[in-house]
Design a protein around this motif. Structure first.
Motif, short mmCIF file in Angstrom:
data_model
loop_
_atom_site.label_atom_id
_atom_site.label_comp_id
_atom_site.label_asym_id
_atom_site.label_seq_id
_atom_site.Cartn_x
_atom_site.Cartn_y
_atom_site.Cartn_z
N TYR A 1 0.83 -1.19 0.00
CA TYR A 1 0.00 0.00 0.00
C TYR A 1 0.87 1.25 0.00
CZ TYR A 1 -3.14 -3.78 1.24
OH TYR A 1 -3.81 -4.97 1.24
N TYR A 2 0.36 2.36 0.50
CA TYR A 2 1.10 3.61 0.41
C TYR A 2 2.45 3.55 1.12
CZ TYR A 2 -3.05 5.90 -1.50
OH TYR A 2 -4.10 6.26 -2.30
N ASP A 3 2.53 2.74 2.18
CA ASP A 3 3.80 2.66 2.91
C ASP A 3 4.90 2.03 2.09
OD1 ASP A 3 2.63 0.20 2.88
OD2 ASP A 3 3.00 -0.28 4.99
N VAL A 4 4.55 1.24 1.06
CA VAL A 4 5.53 0.69 0.13
C VAL A 4 5.62 1.54 -1.13
CG1 VAL A 4 6.11 -1.30 -1.31
CG2 VAL A 4 5.24 -1.65 1.01
N LEU A 5 4.48 2.08 -1.56
CA LEU A 5 4.44 2.87 -2.79
C LEU A 5 5.31 4.12 -2.70
CD1 LEU A 5 3.13 3.57 -5.57
CD2 LEU A 5 1.28 4.64 -4.28
N MET A 6 5.19 4.86 -1.61
CA MET A 6 5.87 6.16 -1.53
C MET A 6 7.39 6.05 -1.49
SD MET A 6 3.33 7.98 -1.93
CE MET A 6 4.22 9.53 -1.86
N PRO A 7 7.99 5.07 -0.76
CA PRO A 7 9.46 5.00 -0.77
C PRO A 7 10.06 4.71 -2.14
CG PRO A 7 8.58 3.81 1.11
CD PRO A 7 7.41 4.15 0.25
N VAL A 8 9.39 3.89 -2.98
CA VAL A 8 9.98 3.53 -4.27
C VAL A 8 9.61 4.53 -5.36
CG1 VAL A 8 9.99 1.09 -3.68
CG2 VAL A 8 8.05 2.03 -4.95
N LEU A 9 8.60 5.39 -5.11
CA LEU A 9 8.14 6.33 -6.13
C LEU A 9 9.25 7.23 -6.66
CD1 LEU A 9 5.89 7.69 -7.77
CD2 LEU A 9 5.37 9.09 -5.76
N PRO A 10 10.07 7.89 -5.81
CA PRO A 10 11.11 8.77 -6.36
C PRO A 10 12.11 8.04 -7.24
CG PRO A 10 10.83 9.14 -4.00
CD PRO A 10 10.07 7.90 -4.34
N PHE A 11 12.49 6.82 -6.87
CA PHE A 11 13.47 6.08 -7.67
C PHE A 11 12.92 5.74 -9.05
CE2 PHE A 11 14.44 5.07 -3.20
CZ PHE A 11 15.75 5.51 -3.15
N ILE A 12 11.65 5.33 -9.11
CA ILE A 12 11.06 4.99 -10.39
C ILE A 12 10.88 6.22 -11.26
CG2 ILE A 12 8.98 4.07 -11.51
CD1 ILE A 12 8.69 2.11 -9.24
N VAL A 13 10.46 7.33 -10.66
CA VAL A 13 10.28 8.57 -11.44
C VAL A 13 11.61 9.02 -12.02
CG1 VAL A 13 9.72 11.02 -11.26
CG2 VAL A 13 8.23 9.32 -10.19
N VAL A 14 12.67 9.01 -11.22
CA VAL A 14 13.99 9.40 -11.74
C VAL A 14 14.45 8.43 -12.82
CG1 VAL A 14 16.43 9.68 -11.12
CG2 VAL A 14 14.65 10.57 -9.61
N GLY A 15 14.22 7.13 -12.61
CA GLY A 15 14.61 6.15 -13.62
C GLY A 15 13.88 6.35 -14.93
N VAL A 16 12.59 6.67 -14.87
CA VAL A 16 11.81 6.93 -16.09
C VAL A 16 12.35 8.15 -16.82
CG1 VAL A 16 9.55 7.65 -16.96
CG2 VAL A 16 9.71 5.80 -15.29
N ILE A 17 12.65 9.21 -16.08
CA ILE A 17 13.18 10.43 -16.72
C ILE A 17 14.52 10.16 -17.39
CG2 ILE A 17 14.03 12.76 -16.25
CD1 ILE A 17 11.94 12.96 -14.03
N VAL A 18 15.41 9.46 -16.68
CA VAL A 18 16.73 9.15 -17.26
C VAL A 18 16.58 8.28 -18.50
CG1 VAL A 18 18.92 7.97 -16.85
CG2 VAL A 18 17.91 9.39 -15.05
N ALA A 19 15.68 7.29 -18.44
CA ALA A 19 15.48 6.41 -19.60
C ALA A 19 14.98 7.19 -20.80
CB ALA A 19 14.50 5.29 -19.23
N LEU A 20 14.03 8.08 -20.61
CA LEU A 20 13.48 8.85 -21.73
C LEU A 20 14.50 9.84 -22.29
CD1 LEU A 20 9.83 9.53 -20.46
CD2 LEU A 20 10.64 7.78 -22.06
N LEU A 21 15.41 10.33 -21.45
CA LEU A 21 16.46 11.22 -21.94
C LEU A 21 17.47 10.49 -22.82
CD1 LEU A 21 17.17 13.42 -18.78
CD2 LEU A 21 15.97 14.09 -20.88
N LEU A 22 17.48 9.17 -22.76
CA LEU A 22 18.42 8.37 -23.57
C LEU A 22 17.87 8.02 -24.95
CD1 LEU A 22 19.79 5.82 -20.93
CD2 LEU A 22 21.06 7.66 -22.03
N ILE A 23 16.69 8.48 -25.29
CA ILE A 23 16.07 8.07 -26.55
C ILE A 23 16.96 8.41 -27.74
CG2 ILE A 23 14.17 8.58 -28.13
CD1 ILE A 23 12.31 8.70 -25.74
N ARG A 24 17.38 9.65 -27.88
CA ARG A 24 18.18 10.06 -29.03
C ARG A 24 19.56 9.39 -29.02
NH1 ARG A 24 16.18 14.32 -31.98
NH2 ARG A 24 18.28 14.83 -32.70
#
Length: 351
Positions: free
Chosen positions: A208-231
């Protein structure tokens, strides 16, 4: 006299023909997004306890504190959000793995990330007695990060750079060692084995939220870094020499890609356990729809993977009431036959 021959003006028909495939791909991505929204609504509505859709819709916007409202807001919404995050993370991690290693059968576990997370859970269960999801989620993420670092150090040691082949071999070696360690610890501790067995299947239940919130920042940063690698990934796909000529830095791209994979796969595995097949098959589905262009493969993987995971979680909730089937089992049962059918129908899309 000019030494450059002027290029003939482009025909409107040629320009229009180039725009048409992109328009179709954009429309397909929009359809996938609509399907994902519908699945999110279904995930909030359907479950082992039957709640009428009108009641679900009412308490979704008006938390009146009733039993139905508690089920919707405290259990189903965070579970659905976690499914979205985990699915997106595994899909992007798989797409990055396959293009960076030039291996169409690569998945997020190839660089030792998944086994590293498993080792973190084993250590927390077997040596520290931490049996709660919130407790061992941090050990799982730390294990994934350390395993990825060890794999890269081994792959980059000696002469030459950390090529895809060397990273894959290093990942296989580290995975074998960690698997042996995990087996030894779990065989000597039956209680830890029982808890680990539940986590190993892969599940969104009880998170639930107690697990969701700790991993949320890592996944968001990972998604941003991955999308910046497209080109850069598109340039690297043309070959290292041509990629360098276009301004790409292969070693730097691999390092940044490995960081993104660690953040995405480490956080997803820590939160939900090692869910197989999603990171392997979804990038192939994306390439079958959109071709090898990473400008489309990564966004499609970002959307199709949550569709598969959230849809599988819905199926697992309703097929055996009042019990549930874990999402890791359902993804394998649904996805593997589909993947085999795709492989038999046509060759895997080129990387």
């Amino acid at each position: 006299m000019s030494l450059v021959t002027p290029s003939p003006p482009r025909s409107p028909d040629v320009v229009g023909s180039r725009r048409t495939p992109n328009a179709l791909k954009g429309a397909g991505l929009l359809i996938a997004l609509v399907a994902l929204v519908l699945l999110v609504l279904l995930s909030i509505w359907l479950g082992s306890k039957s709640i009428p859709f009108t009641a679900t819709w009412d308490v979704l916007w008006n938390n009146d504190g009733s039993n139905d409202a508690v089920i919707i807001h405290e259990y189903r919404i965070p579970r659905t959000l976690l499914g979205l995050l985990v699915g997106a993370a595994l899909g992007l991690a798989g797409a990055l793995m396959q293009v960076l290693t030039r291996n169409p059968l690569a998945d997020p576990g190839l660089l030792g990330v998944t086994m590293g997370a498993s080792t973190g859970v084993v250590v927390s269960l077997g040596f520290l007695g931490i049996a709660s999801v919130l407790g061992y989620v941090w050990f799982a993420f730390a294990g994934a990060a350390i395993a990825s670092l060890v794999v890269y150090v081994i792959g980059a040691s000696g002469r030459g750079s950390a090529s895809p082949e060397r990273l894959v071999l290093a990942g296989a070696a580290v995975t074998a060692v960690l698997y042996a360690f995990n087996s030894a610890v779990l065989l000597m501790d039956p209680e830890a084995f029982d808890e680990y067995r539940y986590w190993q299947v892969g599940s969104l239940a009880g998170r639930y939220y107690d697990v969701l919130m700790p991993v949320l920042p890592f996944i968001v940063v990972g998604v941003i870094v991955a999308l910046l690698l497209i080109r850069p990934l598109n340039a690297l796909a043309m070959g290292e020499e041509l990629g360098r000529a276009l301004g790409a830095h292969p070693d730097r791209i691999r390092v940044v890609g490995a960081v993104a994979i660690t953040l995405l796969c480490g956080a997803a595995t820590a939160a939900a356990g090692p869910i197989a097949f999603v990171g392997l098959a979804v990038p192939h589905m994306a390439r079958l729809i959109a071709g090898p262009d990473q400008r489309w493969v990564l966004p499609y993987s970002l959307v199709l993977a949550p569709i598969l995971l959230v849809g599988s979680d819905i199926v697992g909730r309703v097929i055996a009431p009042p019990s549930e089937v874990q999402v890791g089992i359902v993804t394998a049962a649904i996805g593997v036959p589909v993947f085999i059918a795709l492989c038999r129908k046509r060759k895997l899309a080129s990387l």
